[in-house]
Design a protein around this motif. Structure first.
Motif, PDB file in Angstrom:
ATOM      1  N   ASP A 148      11.153 -14.436  -1.821  1.00 14.16           N
ATOM      2  CA  ASP A 148      10.484 -13.464  -2.697  1.00 14.16           C
ATOM      3  C   ASP A 148      10.332 -12.151  -1.932  1.00 14.16           C
ATOM      4  OD1 ASP A 148       8.947 -11.922  -4.357  1.00 14.16           O
ATOM      5  OD2 ASP A 148       7.315 -13.381  -4.576  1.00 14.16           O
ATOM      6  N   PRO A 149      11.166 -11.159  -2.202  1.00 17.44           N
ATOM      7  CA  PRO A 149      11.101  -9.908  -1.436  1.00 17.44           C
ATOM      8  C   PRO A 149       9.958  -8.986  -1.859  1.00 17.44           C
ATOM      9  CG  PRO A 149      12.782  -9.746  -3.132  1.00 17.44           C
ATOM     10  CD  PRO A 149      12.243 -11.155  -3.209  1.00 17.44           C
ATOM     11  N   THR A 150       9.063  -9.482  -2.709  1.00 16.37           N
ATOM     12  CA  THR A 150       7.977  -8.617  -3.201  1.00 16.37           C
ATOM     13  C   THR A 150       6.587  -9.083  -2.772  1.00 16.37           C
ATOM     14  OG1 THR A 150       7.730  -9.846  -5.291  1.00 16.37           O
ATOM     15  CG2 THR A 150       9.357  -8.061  -5.228  1.00 16.37           C
ATOM     16  N   ASP A 151       6.478 -10.211  -2.047  1.00 14.47           N
ATOM     17  CA  ASP A 151       5.137 -10.727  -1.761  1.00 14.47           C
ATOM     18  C   ASP A 151       4.588 -10.275  -0.410  1.00 14.47           C
ATOM     19  OD1 ASP A 151       6.768 -12.261  -0.126  1.00 14.47           O
ATOM     20  OD2 ASP A 151       5.660 -14.121  -0.489  1.00 14.47           O
ATOM     21  N   GLU A 152       5.402  -9.595   0.391  1.00 12.25           N
ATOM     22  CA  GLU A 152       4.891  -9.098   1.672  1.00 12.25           C
ATOM     23  C   GLU A 152       3.979  -7.882   1.471  1.00 12.25           C
ATOM     24  OE1 GLU A 152       8.627 -11.302   2.719  1.00 12.25           O
ATOM     25  OE2 GLU A 152       8.037  -9.861   1.177  1.00 12.25           O
ATOM     26  N   ILE A 153       2.965  -7.798   2.315  1.00 12.21           N
ATOM     27  CA  ILE A 153       2.085  -6.625   2.352  1.00 12.21           C
ATOM     28  C   ILE A 153       2.353  -5.948   3.690  1.00 12.21           C
ATOM     29  CG2 ILE A 153      -0.289  -5.782   2.225  1.00 12.21           C
ATOM     30  CD1 ILE A 153      -1.016  -8.511   0.960  1.00 12.21           C
ATOM     31  N   PRO A 154       3.128  -4.886   3.718  1.00 11.62           N
ATOM     32  CA  PRO A 154       3.538  -4.298   5.000  1.00 11.62           C
ATOM     33  C   PRO A 154       2.377  -3.943   5.918  1.00 11.62           C
ATOM     34  CG  PRO A 154       4.895  -3.445   3.232  1.00 11.62           C
ATOM     35  CD  PRO A 154       3.810  -4.251   2.575  1.00 11.62           C
ATOM     36  N   PHE A 155       1.372  -3.201   5.403  1.00 13.37           N
ATOM     37  CA  PHE A 155       0.200  -2.880   6.228  1.00 13.37           C
ATOM     38  C   PHE A 155      -1.046  -3.356   5.498  1.00 13.37           C
ATOM     39  CE2 PHE A 155      -3.271  -0.309   7.935  1.00 13.37           C
ATOM     40  CZ  PHE A 155      -3.064  -0.465   9.302  1.00 13.37           C
ATOM     41  N   VAL A 156      -1.671  -4.375   6.059  1.00 13.36           N
ATOM     42  CA  VAL A 156      -2.900  -4.922   5.485  1.00 13.36           C
ATOM     43  C   VAL A 156      -4.066  -4.055   5.933  1.00 13.36           C
ATOM     44  CG1 VAL A 156      -4.448  -6.902   5.374  1.00 13.36           C
ATOM     45  CG2 VAL A 156      -1.976  -7.258   5.460  1.00 13.36           C
ATOM     46  N   SER A 157      -4.817  -3.562   4.966  1.00 16.12           N
ATOM     47  CA  SER A 157      -5.917  -2.645   5.280  1.00 16.12           C
ATOM     48  C   SER A 157      -7.172  -3.072   4.543  1.00 16.12           C
ATOM     49  CB  SER A 157      -5.549  -1.212   4.868  1.00 16.12           C
ATOM     50  OG  SER A 157      -6.615  -0.315   5.100  1.00 16.12           O
ATOM     51  N   SER A 158      -8.255  -3.197   5.270  1.00 13.01           N
ATOM     52  CA  SER A 158      -9.551  -3.387   4.633  1.00 13.01           C
ATOM     53  C   SER A 158     -10.281  -2.055   4.698  1.00 13.01           C
ATOM     54  CB  SER A 158     -10.358  -4.480   5.335  1.00 13.01           C
ATOM     55  OG  SER A 158     -10.553  -4.186   6.696  1.00 13.01           O
ATOM     56  N   ALA A 159     -10.823  -1.649   3.558  1.00  9.89           N
ATOM     57  CA  ALA A 159     -11.520  -0.358   3.460  1.00  9.89           C
ATOM     58  C   ALA A 159     -10.622   0.763   3.969  1.00  9.89           C
ATOM     59  CB  ALA A 159     -12.850  -0.417   4.204  1.00  9.89           C
ATOM     60  N   GLY A 160     -11.033   1.440   5.036  1.00 14.01           N
ATOM     61  CA  GLY A 160     -10.289   2.608   5.501  1.00 14.01           C
ATOM     62  C   GLY A 160      -9.469   2.388   6.745  1.00 14.01           C
ATOM     63  N   ASP A 161      -8.992   1.157   6.972  1.00 13.75           N
ATOM     64  CA  ASP A 161      -8.218   0.885   8.186  1.00 13.75           C
ATOM     65  C   ASP A 161      -7.047   1.847   8.355  1.00 13.75           C
ATOM     66  OD1 ASP A 161      -9.894  -1.195   8.758  1.00 13.75           O
ATOM     67  OD2 ASP A 161      -8.434  -2.787   8.412  1.00 13.75           O
ATOM     68  N   PHE A 162      -6.397   2.190   7.245  1.00 15.42           N
ATOM     69  CA  PHE A 162      -5.213   3.050   7.338  1.00 15.42           C
ATOM     70  C   PHE A 162      -5.545   4.440   7.864  1.00 15.42           C
ATOM     71  CE2 PHE A 162      -6.840   3.884   3.061  1.00 15.42           C
ATOM     72  CZ  PHE A 162      -6.792   5.263   2.990  1.00 15.42           C
ATOM     73  N   ARG A 163      -6.829   4.805   7.852  1.00 11.94           N
ATOM     74  CA  ARG A 163      -7.216   6.125   8.362  1.00 11.94           C
ATOM     75  C   ARG A 163      -6.932   6.265   9.856  1.00 11.94           C
ATOM     76  NH1 ARG A 163     -13.010   7.630   5.425  1.00 11.94           N
ATOM     77  NH2 ARG A 163     -12.587   6.615   3.425  1.00 11.94           N
ATOM     78  N   ASN A 164      -6.767   5.130  10.540  1.00  8.84           N
ATOM     79  CA  ASN A 164      -6.462   5.196  11.970  1.00  8.84           C
ATOM     80  C   ASN A 164      -5.103   5.831  12.245  1.00  8.84           C
ATOM     81  OD1 ASN A 164      -8.631   3.616  13.721  1.00  8.84           O
ATOM     82  ND2 ASN A 164      -8.441   2.542  11.764  1.00  8.84           N
TER      83      ASN A 164
END
Length: 556
Positions: free
Chosen positions: A239-255
């Motif tokens: 299933d090429p659609t079930d991966e979550i490339p960057f898992v982020s809780s709240a504002g983790d991606f702000r890093n």
């Protein structure tokens, strides 16, 4: 593969039975002998050297004194126990000092509410462990309100161990006191820089290997990597659609914002001694534009706004998540332990702070530069035995107290080998099957926030036992820390005003970020948002923080 300057001496022993302490170059926890001189500071290791008055004046009480101590129950302790009273180190400390501690743990998530209620009703217990710089008005307001005591005279008379640290370590003194020199708490101390680097970007190494990718070092490489995770079915389930490339809780991606030379994680940062607020800088718009693109293309967890810690754990350990940001022990170590038995080849590797338009690997993690991370034990105005309380707390900064809290009970949780403490099998191979970070808490707290000096050897023996963790520290320590702020404390009036402004600013900013990243609002709305922040008083807040940083830098 990077090797930390702190890790090279540890790698061989970490792979051969968790004997980290046995080949260390220094005895950070100490000998526990009958030393007679006061503690000094080891400039190379940053730890309190055991030469202090460890047993002077013991017992403190004759066994008829109980002190109430308000402190969060750490989850690693709470997994097997109901109270810190069950920890062997505190039971032993009661025998030595003659003081019984009645630990009072608030329900999870209710610490601040309970603290506020107790302050309002003048019912604070004897000792209160909290992040005092974070309260409205700061510690100065708590002292002015007669919630907690100013400790300078008490420390001068009854705390020789802590006093010596303040006198010999300028960084600790500046971070652990108010601008006027007021001592208000016995803080958590991370004097050794090696115990501060414990958080950063992590990525599925087995996915990288499968797709023929290297560890990303730039924002462009991160985009390429996350795009591959999204499109090429790295978990191999068809299933090429079930991966979550960057898992982020709240504002983790702000890093990721460090790549643009800002710090969207904490908001405030410094540049050449000048306070900046990330959302007010032009680079912030570019950062948001990139995150919005990533989100639209499915590279950032679409559920990030509602993802809590448990959901994050599940996404990583169920073979869905490809990358995240987290700690060495609670994330990397735990995920490896949980996932490797169930997911063939599961592996993690630390990734460096990404380089982007700013040209340097800036980290957003302020703790990398903090010998005083923030929390500490204050003594309430209701305390009827401040002298005894100060003596009890000071014991935790002397050689025997440091050793007790970091290593536990000799002959049970540790033994001495070649003059150095080493955890026993009851910790490293627990007969009840407990992971090390839980097993050790029955005896000691080398990885839990407490008012004492954190010892590298003990801490690393629990948090940095795997080669992946050791390599991660070597990677993360290469980060540029020049944007980070030390623990600064605005004056009482300014602190209250700052809290008032920032409560509104942060609420609005969170809403703005989410709307732009999720595509609900166009990136062009950013300029409108800047004007709104100005009306809310962000420029005044920047001025308050600048004054606080200036005063910090001018401290003697």
């Amino acid at each position: 593969m990077r090797r930390s300057k702190w890790t090279s001496a540890f790698l061989c022993t970490a792979l051969a039975g968790f004997m980290l302490a046995a080949c260390s170059n220094s005895d950070n926890a100490g000998n526990g002998g009958a030393a007679t001189t006061e503690p000094s500071t080891d400039a190379d290791q940053g730890e309190a050297v055991e030469s202090g008055p460890a047993t002077a004046g013991l017992p403190i009480s004759q066994g008829d004194l109980t002190l109430k101590f308000f402190i969060d129950l750490d989850s690693k302790v709470g997994a097997t126990m109901k109270s810190y009273n069950e920890i062997a180190a505190f039971q032993e400390m009661e025998k030595r000092t003659g003081i019984h501690i009645d630990f009072q743990h608030p329900p999870v998530g209710q610490t601040t509410d309970q603290l506020n209620l107790m302050r309002a009703s003048n019912s604070l217990p004897d000792i209160v462990f909290y992040n005092w710089p974070s309260i409205p008005g700061g510690a100065a307001k708590a002292i002015a309100d007669k919630s907690i005591l100013k400790l300078n005279d008490l420390v001068d008379k009854y705390a020789p161990n802590f006093k010596k640290i303040l006198e010999t370590n300028e960084e600790v003194r500046k971070m652990a006191t108010l601008n006027d020199g007021t001592i208000y708490m016995f803080p958590v101390l991370w004097i050794d820089p090696a115990v501060r680097v414990n958080y950063g970007f992590q990525i599925r190494k087995d996915w990288l290997d499968k797709l023929g990718l290297k560890v990303p070092e730039t924002i462009d490489e991160w985009y390429t990597t996350l795009k591959a995770f999204r499109e090429k079915d790295p978990n191999g389930n068809g299933d090429p659609t079930d991966e979550i490339p960057f898992v982020s809780s709240a504002g983790d991606f702000r890093n990721f914002s460090g790549a643009w030379g800002i710090n969207a994680s904490t908001g405030f940062y410094q540049q050449d001694g000048k306070i900046k607020y990330s959302a007010m800088e032009p680079a912030y718009k570019d950062f948001l534009e990139t995150m919005a693109k990533w989100y639209k293309e499915g590279l950032i967890d679409p559920e990030y706004a509602s993802t809590d810690g448990k959901m994050k754990d599940s996404k990583i350990t169920s073979d869905k998540g490809g990358a995240f940001i987290g700690s060495l022990s609670a994330n990397m170590g735990r995920y490896l332990g949980l996932a490797q038995p169930n997911i063939e080849g599961f592996d993690l590797i630390g990734a460096p702070a990404p380089i982007g338009p700013a040209g340097k690997p800036y980290t957003n993690t302020n703790n990398f530069i903090k010998s005083v991370p923030g929390p500490g034990a204050a003594i309430s105005m209701n305390n009827k035995h401040p002298e005894e309380t100060v003596k009890w707390l000071d014991y935790l900064y002397g050689p025997e107290g440091i050793k007790l809290i970091n290593w536990g009970i000799e002959g049970e949780s540790y033994v001495m080998k070649d003059g150095k403490p080493q955890f026993t099998d009851i910790v490293t191979h627990n007969p009840d099957g407990l992971p090390m970070d839980q097993a050790v808490t029955r005896y000691a707290l080398p990885h839990v926030a407490m008012p004492t000096v954190r010892v590298k050897d003990a801490n690393w023996a629990i948090t940095t036992t795997l080669p992946q963790q050791i390599d991660a520290v070597g990677t993360w320590e290469q980060s540029d820390t020049s944007l980070l702020l030390p623990l600064i404390s605005p004056d009482e009036k300014d602190s209250a005003r700052l809290a008032s402004i920032m409560n509104e600013v942060q609420t609005y900013e969170d809403e703005m970020i989410n709307k732009i990243v999720m595509g609900i609002e166009p990136v062009s709305k950013y300029e409108e948002g800047v004007e709104t922040l100005k009306r809310m008083g962000i420029e005044e807040a920047i001025g308050i923080m600048q004054d606080a940083l200036d005063q910090y830098n001018q401290k003697k």
